[in-house]
Design a protein around this motif. Structure first.
Motif, PDB file in Angstrom:
ATOM      1  N   LYS A  95      -6.183   7.423 -24.554  1.00  0.00           N
ATOM      2  CA  LYS A  95      -7.799   6.987 -24.106  1.00  0.00           C
ATOM      3  C   LYS A  95      -8.463   5.664 -23.751  1.00  0.00           C
ATOM      4  O   LYS A  95      -7.822   4.260 -24.235  1.00  0.00           O
ATOM      5  N   ASN A  96      -8.231   5.525 -22.439  1.00  0.00           N
ATOM      6  CA  ASN A  96      -8.626   4.793 -21.824  1.00  0.00           C
ATOM      7  C   ASN A  96      -9.458   3.558 -20.748  1.00  0.00           C
ATOM      8  O   ASN A  96     -10.450   4.848 -20.654  1.00  0.00           O
ATOM      9  N   LYS A  97      -9.742   2.422 -21.137  1.00  0.00           N
ATOM     10  CA  LYS A  97     -11.058   2.226 -20.060  1.00  0.00           C
ATOM     11  C   LYS A  97     -10.748   2.234 -18.444  1.00  0.00           C
ATOM     12  O   LYS A  97      -9.427   2.320 -17.856  1.00  0.00           O
ATOM     13  N   LEU A  98     -11.652   2.821 -18.173  1.00  0.00           N
ATOM     14  CA  LEU A  98     -11.221   3.169 -16.425  1.00  0.00           C
ATOM     15  C   LEU A  98     -11.302   2.293 -15.529  1.00  0.00           C
ATOM     16  O   LEU A  98     -10.159   2.274 -14.503  1.00  0.00           O
ATOM     17  N   GLU A  99     -11.357   1.062 -16.045  1.00  0.00           N
ATOM     18  CA  GLU A  99     -10.945  -0.178 -15.430  1.00  0.00           C
ATOM     19  C   GLU A  99      -9.801  -0.340 -15.704  1.00  0.00           C
ATOM     20  O   GLU A  99      -8.806  -0.834 -14.526  1.00  0.00           O
ATOM     21  N   LYS A 100      -8.821  -0.164 -16.596  1.00  0.00           N
ATOM     22  CA  LYS A 100      -7.343   0.235 -16.498  1.00  0.00           C
ATOM     23  C   LYS A 100      -6.723   0.910 -15.456  1.00  0.00           C
ATOM     24  O   LYS A 100      -6.098   0.680 -14.489  1.00  0.00           O
ATOM     25  N   PHE A 101      -7.503   2.096 -15.204  1.00  0.00           N
ATOM     26  CA  PHE A 101      -7.229   3.516 -13.618  1.00  0.00           C
ATOM     27  C   PHE A 101      -7.459   2.891 -12.560  1.00  0.00           C
ATOM     28  O   PHE A 101      -6.571   2.727 -12.030  1.00  0.00           O
ATOM     29  N   ASP A 102      -8.470   1.344 -12.510  1.00  0.00           N
ATOM     30  CA  ASP A 102      -8.403   1.239 -11.382  1.00  0.00           C
ATOM     31  C   ASP A 102      -7.501  -0.425 -11.129  1.00  0.00           C
ATOM     32  O   ASP A 102      -7.370  -0.391  -9.741  1.00  0.00           O
ATOM     33  N   LEU A 105       2.797   0.044  -2.407  1.00  0.00           N
ATOM     34  CA  LEU A 105       2.590   1.003  -1.080  1.00  0.00           C
ATOM     35  C   LEU A 105       2.513   0.745   0.456  1.00  0.00           C
ATOM     36  O   LEU A 105       3.348   1.337   1.472  1.00  0.00           O
ATOM     37  N   SER A 106       1.799  -0.313  -0.252  1.00  0.00           N
ATOM     38  CA  SER A 106       1.443  -0.856   1.362  1.00  0.00           C
ATOM     39  C   SER A 106       2.500  -1.944   2.054  1.00  0.00           C
ATOM     40  O   SER A 106       3.057  -2.182   3.010  1.00  0.00           O
ATOM     41  N   ILE A 139      -4.396   0.020 -11.943  1.00  0.00           N
ATOM     42  CA  ILE A 139      -3.731   1.211 -11.390  1.00  0.00           C
ATOM     43  C   ILE A 139      -3.115   1.310 -10.702  1.00  0.00           C
ATOM     44  O   ILE A 139      -2.197   0.990  -9.517  1.00  0.00           O
ATOM     45  N   LYS A 140      -4.541   2.201  -9.484  1.00  0.00           N
ATOM     46  CA  LYS A 140      -4.644   2.426  -8.782  1.00  0.00           C
ATOM     47  C   LYS A 140      -4.662   1.431  -7.788  1.00  0.00           C
ATOM     48  O   LYS A 140      -3.730   1.402  -7.054  1.00  0.00           O
ATOM     49  N   LYS A 141      -4.788   0.081  -7.786  1.00  0.00           N
ATOM     50  CA  LYS A 141      -4.524  -1.188  -6.826  1.00  0.00           C
ATOM     51  C   LYS A 141      -3.411  -1.596  -7.365  1.00  0.00           C
ATOM     52  O   LYS A 141      -2.634  -2.230  -5.671  1.00  0.00           O
ATOM     53  N   ASP A 142      -2.073  -1.415  -7.858  1.00  0.00           N
ATOM     54  CA  ASP A 142      -1.377  -1.799  -8.058  1.00  0.00           C
ATOM     55  C   ASP A 142      -0.435  -1.023  -7.050  1.00  0.00           C
ATOM     56  O   ASP A 142       1.001  -1.412  -6.495  1.00  0.00           O
ATOM     57  N   LEU A 143      -0.621   0.388  -7.365  1.00  0.00           N
ATOM     58  CA  LEU A 143       0.235   1.266  -6.891  1.00  0.00           C
ATOM     59  C   LEU A 143      -0.160   0.678  -4.543  1.00  0.00           C
ATOM     60  O   LEU A 143       1.261   1.373  -4.109  1.00  0.00           O
TER      61      LEU A 143
END
Length: 61
Positions: free
Chosen positions: A7-14, A24-25, A16-20
């Motif tokens: 279980k992880n908090k949604l902030e962690k996924f945010d 990719l940019s 990870i998405k920003k890092d990706l």
């Protein structure tokens, strides 16, 4: 095999998405340069990774 759920908090996924999105940019050449820098930090200034050979003995049936 044991099933594992994390279980992880949604902030962690945010984050990870920003890092990706950031990586990719970047142009491919800059991403490869960053990977090469990390490789040198981990393995030193050798030009190639070392080969690893492992020999396993199988049980006789």
């Amino acid at each position: 095999m044991k099933k594992v759920v994390q279980k992880n908090k949604l902030e962690k996924f945010d984050q990870i998405k920003k890092d990706l999105e950031y990586w990719l940019s970047l142009p491919v050449s800059e991403r490869l340069s960053a990977v090469e820098k990390l490789r040198k930090q981990q393995y030193g200034s050798t030009e190639r990774l070392q080969r690893v050979l492992r020999v396993f003995k199988q049980k006789q049936c």
